[in-house]
Design an enzyme around this catalytic site. Structure first.
Site, PDB file in Angstrom:
ATOM      1  N   ASN A   1       0.913  -0.994  -0.084  1.00 19.73           N
ATOM      2  CA  ASN A   1      -0.058   0.196   0.051  1.00 19.73           C
ATOM      3  C   ASN A   1       0.881   1.111  -0.189  1.00 19.73           C
ATOM      4  OD1 ASN A   1      -1.858   2.017   0.341  1.00 19.73           O
ATOM      5  ND2 ASN A   1      -2.426   1.143   2.714  1.00 19.73           N
ATOM      6  N   TRP A   2       0.882   1.840  -1.324  1.00 13.45           N
ATOM      7  CA  TRP A   2       2.054   3.105  -1.511  1.00 13.45           C
ATOM      8  C   TRP A   2       1.305   4.374  -0.894  1.00 13.45           C
ATOM      9  CZ3 TRP A   2       3.905   2.458  -6.927  1.00 13.45           C
ATOM     10  CH2 TRP A   2       4.795   1.296  -6.932  1.00 13.45           C
ATOM     11  N   LYS A   3       0.071   4.321  -0.330  1.00 10.77           N
ATOM     12  CA  LYS A   3      -0.446   5.433   0.482  1.00 10.77           C
ATOM     13  C   LYS A   3      -0.380   6.538  -0.505  1.00 10.77           C
ATOM     14  CE  LYS A   3      -0.286   3.217   4.804  1.00 10.77           C
ATOM     15  NZ  LYS A   3      -0.446   3.267   6.255  1.00 10.77           N
TER      16      LYS A   3
ATOM     17  N   HIS B   1      -9.767   0.698   4.998  1.00 14.06           N
ATOM     18  CA  HIS B   1      -8.577   0.994   5.808  1.00 14.06           C
ATOM     19  C   HIS B   1      -8.723   1.898   6.923  1.00 14.06           C
ATOM     20  CE1 HIS B   1      -4.569   2.507   6.205  1.00 14.06           C
ATOM     21  NE2 HIS B   1      -3.966   1.350   5.797  1.00 14.06           N
TER      22      HIS B   1
ATOM     23  N   GLU C   1      -5.453  -5.254  10.715  1.00 10.75           N
ATOM     24  CA  GLU C   1      -4.472  -4.146  10.707  1.00 10.75           C
ATOM     25  C   GLU C   1      -4.826  -3.327  12.269  1.00 10.75           C
ATOM     26  OE1 GLU C   1      -2.546  -2.821   7.065  1.00 10.75           O
ATOM     27  OE2 GLU C   1      -4.280  -1.861   7.035  1.00 10.75           O
TER      28      GLU C   1
ATOM     29  N   GLU D   1      -7.105   4.620   7.973  1.00  9.38           N
ATOM     30  CA  GLU D   1      -6.833   5.699   7.469  1.00  9.38           C
ATOM     31  C   GLU D   1      -8.296   6.460   7.082  1.00  9.38           C
ATOM     32  OE1 GLU D   1      -3.153   5.487   5.744  1.00  9.38           O
ATOM     33  OE2 GLU D   1      -2.173   5.109   7.587  1.00  9.38           O
TER      34      GLU D   1
ATOM     35  N   GLY E   1       1.962   2.475  10.988  1.00  7.96           N
ATOM     36  CA  GLY E   1       2.659   3.554  10.585  1.00  7.96           C
ATOM     37  C   GLY E   1       3.617   3.866  11.816  1.00  7.96           C
TER      38      GLY E   1
ATOM     39  N   SER F   1       3.117  -1.734  10.351  1.00 11.13           N
ATOM     40  CA  SER F   1       4.570  -1.781  10.848  1.00 11.13           C
ATOM     41  C   SER F   1       5.358  -2.740  10.594  1.00 11.13           C
ATOM     42  CB  SER F   1       4.960  -1.382  12.044  1.00 11.13           C
ATOM     43  OG  SER F   1       4.334  -0.084  12.442  1.00 11.13           O
TER      44      SER F   1
ATOM     45  N   GLY G   1       2.769  -0.742   4.214  1.00 10.16           N
ATOM     46  CA  GLY G   1       2.635   0.354   3.913  1.00 10.16           C
ATOM     47  C   GLY G   1       3.824   0.854   3.776  1.00 10.16           C
ATOM     48  N   GLY G   2       4.420   1.656   4.677  1.00  6.44           N
ATOM     49  CA  GLY G   2       5.715   2.394   4.701  1.00  6.44           C
ATOM     50  C   GLY G   2       6.901   1.899   3.997  1.00  6.44           C
TER      51      GLY G   2
HETATM   52  P1  PGA Z   1       2.523   0.532   7.689  1.00  3.62           P
HETATM   53  O1  PGA Z   1       0.986   0.621   7.203  1.00  3.62           O
HETATM   54  O2  PGA Z   1       3.147  -0.680   7.187  1.00  3.62           O
HETATM   55  O3  PGA Z   1       3.199   1.818   7.156  1.00  3.62           O
HETATM   56  O4  PGA Z   1       2.346   0.212   9.212  1.00  3.62           O
HETATM   57  C1  PGA Z   1       0.273  -0.561   6.980  1.00  3.62           C
HETATM   58  C2  PGA Z   1      -1.063  -0.046   6.083  1.00  3.62           C
HETATM   59  O5  PGA Z   1      -1.563   0.755   6.402  1.00  3.62           O
HETATM   60  O6  PGA Z   1      -1.611  -0.885   5.556  1.00  3.62           O
END
Ligand code: PGA
Length: 258
Positions: A13-15, A100, A172, A102, A178, A215, A236-237
């Protein structure tokens, strides 16, 4: 021997981390490397909306699928700023992230919105990746399982799941996303086992695919992948940089049991 005797999922997930050029550059780098990836891996990337189509084209001939990070449930109409599931499907998407944290917490999407998106995704021919997870406060208050069950029930109760469509749920925990705070694998496994039971009761005749997210980094990825109820990770990150993503791919493919 690899840790896996079946396919496992590495979802990126490149957000909103990468702009148009950066997204295309990373997609190209992955396309060039894809022939080295284990056949056991089911990889998908979720680029931002702006680069979605170009990145999908770049990955067209390799074994990496793409998904949308978000979409609206109506197909077409006066919805300024929105993109529909149908449009993503036509642009080459296989998956869509739904629920998600977010989206839930920063953009106030509720369980009802999530349900509408799950249904629209199925109708458009996309596979939703349904994200669930409790906040830190909810976990501290002993409500983690209750919250996740309510989220899952809202997304899946009485739904008609198309035959052959994967049913993917990503657990998650909000406090792990994050933040660098990993959920202990034993806690993740406990929740995933519950999620598997709930799904079984809610949707018959499906074998769910369960992902962990929050994470995930190269050094911890295998701790999750070896768990009995985890089929993969949503990252994500660490997925938005070539080196750390490659390390995740390599670590997950080469780790040996016992
Ligand atoms: P993260 O994000 O790996 O940066 O914690 C995971 C996600 O939001 O899918």
């Amino acid at each position: 021997m690899s840790i896996h005797n079946k396919q496992y999922y590495l979802f990126a997930n490149w957000k909103m981390y990468l702009d148009y050029d950066e997204s295309n550059n990373l997609a190209s780098a992955l396309a060039n490397k894809a022939k080295d990836f284990s056949e056991e891996i089911k990889m998908a990337i979720f680029p931002g909306a702006l680069a979605f189509h170009a990145a999908t084209q770049i990955l067209h001939n390799v074994n990496i699928k793409t998904g949308a990070q978000n979409a609206h449930w109506v197909d077409r109409g006066g919805y300024t700023g929105e993109i529909s599931m149908e449009m993503y499907k036509r642009a080459g998407a296989a998956y869509i992230l739904v629920g998600h944290s977010e989206r839930r917490h920063l953009f106030y999407e509720d369980n009802h919105d999530v349900r509408q998106k799950v249904e629209a995704a199925l109708n458009a021919g996309l596979t939703p990746v349904i994200c669930v997870g409790e906040t830190e406060r909810e976990r501290a208050g002993g409500q983690a399982e209750e919250v996740v069950e309510i989220q899952l029930r809202a997304a899946l109760e009485d739904i008609k799941w198309p035959a052959g469509r994967e049913l993917i749920v990503a657990y998650e925990p909000v406090w792990a996303i994050g933040t660098g705070n990993n959920c202990e694998p034993i806690d993740a496994e406990k929740m995933q086992a519950r999620i598997a039971d709930w799904i079984k009761a809610l949707v018959s005749d499906t074998i769910p695919v369960l992902l962990y997210g929050g994470s995930v980094r190269p050094d911890v990825v295998t701790k999750y992948l070896i768990l009995p109820h985890i089929n993969g990770v949503l990252v994500g990150g660490a997925s938005a940089k070539f080196d750390s993503w490659l390390e995740i791919v390599q670590n997950s493919a080469t780790t040996v049991t016992q």
